[in-house]
Design a protein around this motif. Structure first.
Motif, PDB file in Angstrom:
ATOM      1  N   LYS A 167       5.528 -36.798  47.951  1.00 57.93           N
ATOM      2  CA  LYS A 167       5.692 -37.836  48.321  1.00 57.93           C
ATOM      3  C   LYS A 167       4.971 -38.908  47.722  1.00 57.93           C
ATOM      4  O   LYS A 167       3.806 -38.924  47.544  1.00 57.93           O
ATOM      5  CB  LYS A 167       5.516 -38.300  50.008  1.00 57.93           C
ATOM      6  CG  LYS A 167       5.836 -39.512  50.605  1.00 57.93           C
ATOM      7  CD  LYS A 167       5.460 -39.648  52.049  1.00 57.93           C
ATOM      8  CE  LYS A 167       5.971 -40.736  52.699  1.00 57.93           C
ATOM      9  NZ  LYS A 167       5.617 -40.909  54.090  1.00 57.93           N
ATOM     10  N   LEU A 168       5.546 -40.172  46.902  1.00 52.01           N
ATOM     11  CA  LEU A 168       5.033 -40.931  46.095  1.00 52.01           C
ATOM     12  C   LEU A 168       5.525 -42.336  46.313  1.00 52.01           C
ATOM     13  O   LEU A 168       6.734 -42.562  46.257  1.00 52.01           O
ATOM     14  CB  LEU A 168       5.232 -40.580  44.606  1.00 52.01           C
ATOM     15  CG  LEU A 168       4.597 -41.670  43.713  1.00 52.01           C
ATOM     16  CD1 LEU A 168       2.931 -41.311  43.862  1.00 52.01           C
ATOM     17  CD2 LEU A 168       5.048 -40.928  42.045  1.00 52.01           C
ATOM     18  N   ASN A 169       4.815 -43.113  46.528  1.00 55.05           N
ATOM     19  CA  ASN A 169       5.214 -44.629  46.962  1.00 55.05           C
ATOM     20  C   ASN A 169       6.337 -44.605  47.780  1.00 55.05           C
ATOM     21  O   ASN A 169       7.166 -45.405  47.640  1.00 55.05           O
ATOM     22  CB  ASN A 169       5.319 -45.192  45.468  1.00 55.05           C
ATOM     23  CG  ASN A 169       4.304 -45.501  44.520  1.00 55.05           C
ATOM     24  OD1 ASN A 169       3.041 -45.612  44.896  1.00 55.05           O
ATOM     25  ND2 ASN A 169       4.671 -45.211  43.317  1.00 55.05           N
ATOM     26  N   GLY A 170       6.318 -43.855  49.033  1.00 53.11           N
ATOM     27  CA  GLY A 170       7.349 -43.852  49.950  1.00 53.11           C
ATOM     28  C   GLY A 170       8.592 -43.184  49.482  1.00 53.11           C
ATOM     29  O   GLY A 170       9.722 -43.063  50.119  1.00 53.11           O
ATOM     30  N   LYS A 171       8.509 -42.601  48.331  1.00 56.68           N
ATOM     31  CA  LYS A 171       9.933 -41.778  47.721  1.00 56.68           C
ATOM     32  C   LYS A 171       9.391 -40.399  47.971  1.00 56.68           C
ATOM     33  O   LYS A 171       8.410 -39.629  48.013  1.00 56.68           O
ATOM     34  CB  LYS A 171      10.046 -41.930  46.309  1.00 56.68           C
ATOM     35  CG  LYS A 171      10.308 -43.295  46.052  1.00 56.68           C
ATOM     36  CD  LYS A 171      10.756 -43.655  44.498  1.00 56.68           C
ATOM     37  CE  LYS A 171      11.061 -45.173  44.216  1.00 56.68           C
ATOM     38  NZ  LYS A 171      11.426 -45.280  42.794  1.00 56.68           N
ATOM     39  N   TYR A 172      10.644 -39.455  48.436  1.00 56.42           N
ATOM     40  CA  TYR A 172      10.442 -37.935  48.516  1.00 56.42           C
ATOM     41  C   TYR A 172      11.060 -37.418  47.176  1.00 56.42           C
ATOM     42  O   TYR A 172      12.227 -37.707  46.817  1.00 56.42           O
ATOM     43  CB  TYR A 172      11.136 -37.594  49.698  1.00 56.42           C
ATOM     44  CG  TYR A 172      10.345 -37.731  50.982  1.00 56.42           C
ATOM     45  CD1 TYR A 172       9.359 -36.928  51.487  1.00 56.42           C
ATOM     46  CD2 TYR A 172      10.585 -38.998  51.857  1.00 56.42           C
ATOM     47  CE1 TYR A 172       8.689 -36.904  52.513  1.00 56.42           C
ATOM     48  CE2 TYR A 172       9.680 -39.181  53.001  1.00 56.42           C
ATOM     49  CZ  TYR A 172       9.040 -38.239  53.308  1.00 56.42           C
ATOM     50  OH  TYR A 172       8.249 -38.491  54.381  1.00 56.42           O
ATOM     51  N   LEU A 173      10.294 -36.715  46.415  1.00 55.74           N
ATOM     52  CA  LEU A 173      10.435 -36.021  45.187  1.00 55.74           C
ATOM     53  C   LEU A 173      10.521 -34.679  45.377  1.00 55.74           C
ATOM     54  O   LEU A 173       9.478 -34.118  45.996  1.00 55.74           O
ATOM     55  CB  LEU A 173       9.751 -36.533  44.059  1.00 55.74           C
ATOM     56  CG  LEU A 173       9.396 -37.987  43.806  1.00 55.74           C
ATOM     57  CD1 LEU A 173       8.330 -38.446  42.622  1.00 55.74           C
ATOM     58  CD2 LEU A 173      10.914 -38.559  43.507  1.00 55.74           C
ATOM     59  N   LEU A 174      11.453 -33.952  44.829  1.00 58.76           N
ATOM     60  CA  LEU A 174      11.449 -32.539  44.495  1.00 58.76           C
ATOM     61  C   LEU A 174      11.228 -32.088  42.914  1.00 58.76           C
ATOM     62  O   LEU A 174      12.104 -32.823  41.970  1.00 58.76           O
ATOM     63  CB  LEU A 174      12.608 -31.957  44.692  1.00 58.76           C
ATOM     64  CG  LEU A 174      12.956 -32.036  46.208  1.00 58.76           C
ATOM     65  CD1 LEU A 174      14.524 -31.501  46.794  1.00 58.76           C
ATOM     66  CD2 LEU A 174      11.960 -31.340  47.248  1.00 58.76           C
TER      67      LEU A 174
END
Length: 448
Positions: free
Chosen positions: A389-396
């Motif tokens: 989770k980075l700057n409110g974003k969910y990343l895979l």
């Protein structure tokens, strides 16, 4: 019926790039947590569309999630994807009449053909503990069959110069040199064949060997489908020790009244029983396809049925294919071959006839054999996926040394952003032309 896998992989197939396509859609129609290990199979087509179909090797985990797959050129039927006791993997390549041997990274390390110029038969191949190889071969011999008035509905005679395909057993040493070669033509009578297979007066597929294994005493077990017979062959002399099934059956049946027909996959199990897949028949003898386990008294020639399973009463696989594998935990894997009515590719059934696992394809696809391996002698090198989770974003993010990535969303970058709950997976190249997938990532952090 649990269709979640079917729906999931249909979506995957429609979203991925043109250069990357997942195997044909399948459904897991039965699963419980007693399903263990990995399932190896090969999706093939047996109807008129087979020449244009791309067969695929497929490996599923215990839950039915896709682990590995590889497509082949149209028309090839690379069956018998199996793992041997030495950890090597093999399959049959019809184009070159060879058994291809892979390492645990699914890279080709060797190939094996029959010795003495004979054509390999793709039905059976075993790597023995001493490094030897068991292999089936075929030869075509000319025979005068004009005196055999058994062909077709009108019972006419055969050709005076008929082409009769006969079976050969070979055992090759670690240097691929034959240490045993056995020709069936020397040991059987032509009319041992089931007359249902006498349709072509010129070309006859005589015994149609479809399984070969080593028994515990070092002798050979061979299955002749077109004889409806299992034979045991003496490794030292080449003599036939006994014949089970067919016209020359020597065994008395106990706890059963019907012999198998068009059978596949004779196996000697760790509990001392012999298992096979009885394909069933819908012509002269009417019975359903059955998984069978026998206990054989080889001295008194008594065959006792100790376990039997019919999945779909009335269904048969007389056209071919199929196998039964007795698993280490006492369960049975049953692959139904070319069933005439059942959509089930294979399932796993426990000793009390409860289904543990079941797979159906979304089409008329089949697998010649399917195998379960509770414990592989090596581990898959599957890509790991980190959830961030980075700057409110969910990343895979795929943690892999590869430079080629194929996500279930259709994206091809190492890292992707997700915007909704769901199930995600990434595939990377593996071996020669194959792909291996990560564990499935469940995302459920978004508010519905």
């Amino acid at each position: 019926m649990k269709l979640i896998h079917l729906i999931f992989f249909c979506v995957l197939t429609s979203l991925v790039s043109a250069q990357f396509a997942l195997p044909p859609a399948y459904a897991i129609t039965k699963y419980n947590n007693t399903s263990k290990g990995y399932y190896f199979l090969c999706a093939i087509r047996t109807d008129a569309r087979a020449a244009k179909f791309q067969a695929a090797h497929i490996i599923l985990d215990a839950k039915g999630h896709l682990v590995y797959f590889k497509y082949f050129a149209p028309g090839l039927s690379p069956g018998n994807l199996q793992v041997h006791k030495n950890g090597q993997i093999s399959y049959y390549q019809s184009q070159t009449s060879q058994h291809i041997i892979l390492n645990n990274q699914f890279q080709k390390i060797d190939s094996l053909s029959c010795a003495n110029g004979y054509n390999a038969d793709g039905h059976a191949f075993e790597i023995l503990e001493n490094g030897h190889h068991l292999i089936l071969a075929t030869e075509t011999v000319k025979m005068d069959l004009s005196g055999y008035h058994k062909f077709g509905n009108n019972k006419i005679g055969g050709s005076k110069r008929a082409n009769v395909k006969a079976g050969i057993i070979q055992e090759l040493d670690e240097h691929k040199k034959p240490v045993f070669e056995w020709h069936s033509i020397k040991h059987f009578s032509f009319m041992d064949i089931d007359e249902a297979y006498l349709n072509d007066t010129l070309n006859v597929d005589w015994m149609h060997f479809n399984a070969l294994v080593l028994d515990d005493d070092g002798n050979y077990l061979v299955s002749a489908r077109n004889f409806n017979e299992i034979s045991k062959v003496n490794k030292l002399t080449g003599d036939i020790i006994w014949r089970f099934g067919g016209k020359k059956n020597q065994f008395k049946l106990i706890a059963d009244s019907v012999l198998f027909v068009a059978q596949h996959d004779i196996r000697k199990n760790k509990d001392g029983t012999y298992s096979l897949y009885d394909n069933g028949k819908d012509e002269k003898t009417i019975h359903s396809a059955r998984a069978k386990a026998y206990r054989l008294n080889e001295k008194k020639l008594i065959a006792e049925t100790v376990w039997e399973y019919t999945d779909k009463p009335g269904a048969n696989s007389y056209k071919g294919l199929g196998n039964v594998q007795c698993l280490e935990n006492g369960n049975y894997l049953i692959n139904y071959g070319s069933s005439n009515v059942s959509p089930v590719a294979f399932n796993v059934v426990d000793a009390n006839y409860n289904k543990v696992f079941e797979v159906q394809f979304n089409d008329t696809l089949r697998s010649y054999r399917a195998f379960n391996y509770l414990n592989l002698p090596w581990q898959f090198k599957r890509p790991n996926v980190m959830v961030k989770k980075l700057n409110g974003k969910y990343l895979l993010s795929a943690e892999s040394d590869d430079t080629s990535f194929h996500w279930s969303t259709g994206q091809n970058t190492r890292e992707i952003e997700v915007f909704k709950n769901g199930r995600y997976q990434v595939f990377v190249p593996y071996g020669e032309g194959g792909f291996i997938g990560s564990e499935i990532i469940e995302i459920n952090t978004f508010i519905q």
